[in-house]
Design an enzyme around this catalytic site. Structure first.
Site, short mmCIF file in Angstrom:
data_model
loop_
_atom_site.label_atom_id
_atom_site.label_comp_id
_atom_site.label_asym_id
_atom_site.label_seq_id
_atom_site.Cartn_x
_atom_site.Cartn_y
_atom_site.Cartn_z
CB SER A 209 -38.11 13.39 40.79
OG SER A 209 -37.63 14.68 40.75
N PRO B 252 -35.85 19.94 37.32
CG PRO B 252 -38.13 20.12 37.55
CD PRO B 252 -36.98 19.15 36.85
N GLY C 25 -36.43 18.58 41.91
CA GLY C 25 -36.96 18.17 42.83
C GLY C 25 -36.21 17.46 43.88
CG ASP D 292 -29.93 19.34 34.73
OD1 ASP D 292 -29.90 19.44 33.37
OD2 ASP D 292 -30.22 18.15 35.05
CG ASP E 34 -33.57 10.87 39.77
OD1 ASP E 34 -33.30 9.63 39.26
OD2 ASP E 34 -34.62 11.36 39.56
CE LYS F 286 -33.35 6.94 36.49
NZ LYS F 286 -34.49 7.68 37.27
#
Length: 360
Positions: free
Chosen positions: A194, A228, A230, A246, A282, A311
């Site tokens: 990503s 994670p 990106g 997160d 994202d 999205k």
């Protein structure tokens, strides 16, 4: 800008490159752009072709053409070109002669790119395009038709071996990459693929000067939905201090950089203690909900600028995007601020678009 346009009054319309499967959205956007600019014509598409066209019904209208060639303003277009010739049955033994005949005597271009749409059907033509490009360039050079100072670049788009759309890029209004795709290499140190989305977004949505001014070591950022890491990785490599929000884990190597603070929290609830330079996001969620969250951050003044993904639904994708942007503008304006939005469906996007937004 008038001079170069009036030197090419023979264009019949515009072709835009897009992701295969999004031809309808590209066509809707062309129709909407034309209507806003009072340009007469109609859009047409072919399913999974990787491009869409807008046919001008007012021939020889250079001003109208310019209003449709603003590649950077179009969300679903990777490239935007003026069509000067359509060929449906080029002879395999001599494709070059008919293409050259479509250009008026004395017309000069700075370069020529022979391309295919980014579609499965056109991929076998890649080797042909490379060899044909070399022959095209050599012929134009011998005939004196190549001029580095020309504002135009010639494109030959081959959806098949016999079919070609001959088109011109007004260089200042066109994407600078073949097929409209910046070719990026995945950095092995990045925690996820990503990372390429944010890397491409910075190349496509921001100018070189903006990237230099707005990404300096010591600046601050928040990454909502970071795991994670990106997108955080792209910020850290530019020297920014990042709060990664997160509930999931972050990459160990990234955390060892000393530039990341991991906050285990929900991206829809987290609020920064002080204003940051950037907020990126994202998160996989409905576009209107994400857009509302982005608007909240901007209206409250929690960040200077933001880059985020929306999205898209399976249907009415263009309408959904416009409704999300309208709602963002309304909320920010209600807070007494103005909002600039730039958006693009990037090569590394799929069923989504990437958006840059800032208070103005």
């Amino acid at each position: 800008m008038t001079t170069p346009l009036t030197s090419a009054p023979f264009a019949s319309g515009v072709v835009v490159y897009c992701r295969a499967g999004f031809e309808s959205e590209a066509a809707q956007e062309l129709d909407a752009t034309a209507a806003q600019a009072d340009v007469a014509g109609f859009a047409r598409t072919e399913r999974n072709a990787g491009f869409a066209e807008f046919v001008l019904t007012q021939q020889g209208a250079p001003d109208a053409l310019l209003r449709l060639l603003g590649w950077s303003r179009l969300i679903f277009a990777r490239q935007s070109l003026a069509v000067v010739g359509q060929f449906k049955a080029l002879p395999r033994e001599d494709r070059l002669t008919p293409l050259l005949a479509a250009l008026p005597p004395g017309f000069r271009v700075s370069d020529v790119w022979v391309e295919t749409p980014d579609s499965d059907a056109a991929k076998p033509l890649t080797a042909f395009c490379r060899s044909f490009n070399n022959a095209f360039v050599q012929h134009l050079r011998r005939s004196g038709s190549l001029d580095p100072a020309s504002p135009w670049r010639l494109h030959a788009l081959f959806p098949s071996g016999e079919r070609c759309l001959l088109a011109l890029a007004l260089i200042d209004h066109a994407a600078p990459w073949p097929q409209g795709i910046p070719r990026l290499k995945f950095p092995r140190e990045a925690p996820s693929r990503s990372t390429l989305k944010l890397d491409e977004a910075l190349q496509v949505l921001l100018s070189p000067g903006e990237r230099e001014r707005w990404f300096k070591p010591g600046m601050s950022a928040v990454d909502l939905g970071a795991s994670p890491g990106g997108w955080t990785w792209q910020l850290v490599r530019r020297g920014l201090h990042v709060t990664a929000v997160d509930n999931g884990p972050m990459d160990d190597t990234l955390m060892a950089s000393g530039l990341v603070a991991h906050k285990r929290d929900d991206g829809f609830r987290f609020q920064p203690r002080q204003r940051v330079d950037w907020m990126v996001c994202d998160m996989v969620e409905q576009p209107r909900r994400v857009a509302a969250r982005m608007a909240e951050w901007l209206a409250a003044g929690w960040c200077h600028r933001s880059i985020f993904n929306l999205k898209l639904p399976m249907k009415k994708r263009y309408a959904e995007v416009q409704q999300a942007f309208d709602a963002m503008r309304a909320e920010v304006e209600a807070a007494g601020r103005g909002l600039e939005i730039r958006a693009k469906q990037l090569y590394h996007d799929r069923e989504e678009i990437t958006v840059f937004a800032q208070i103005v």
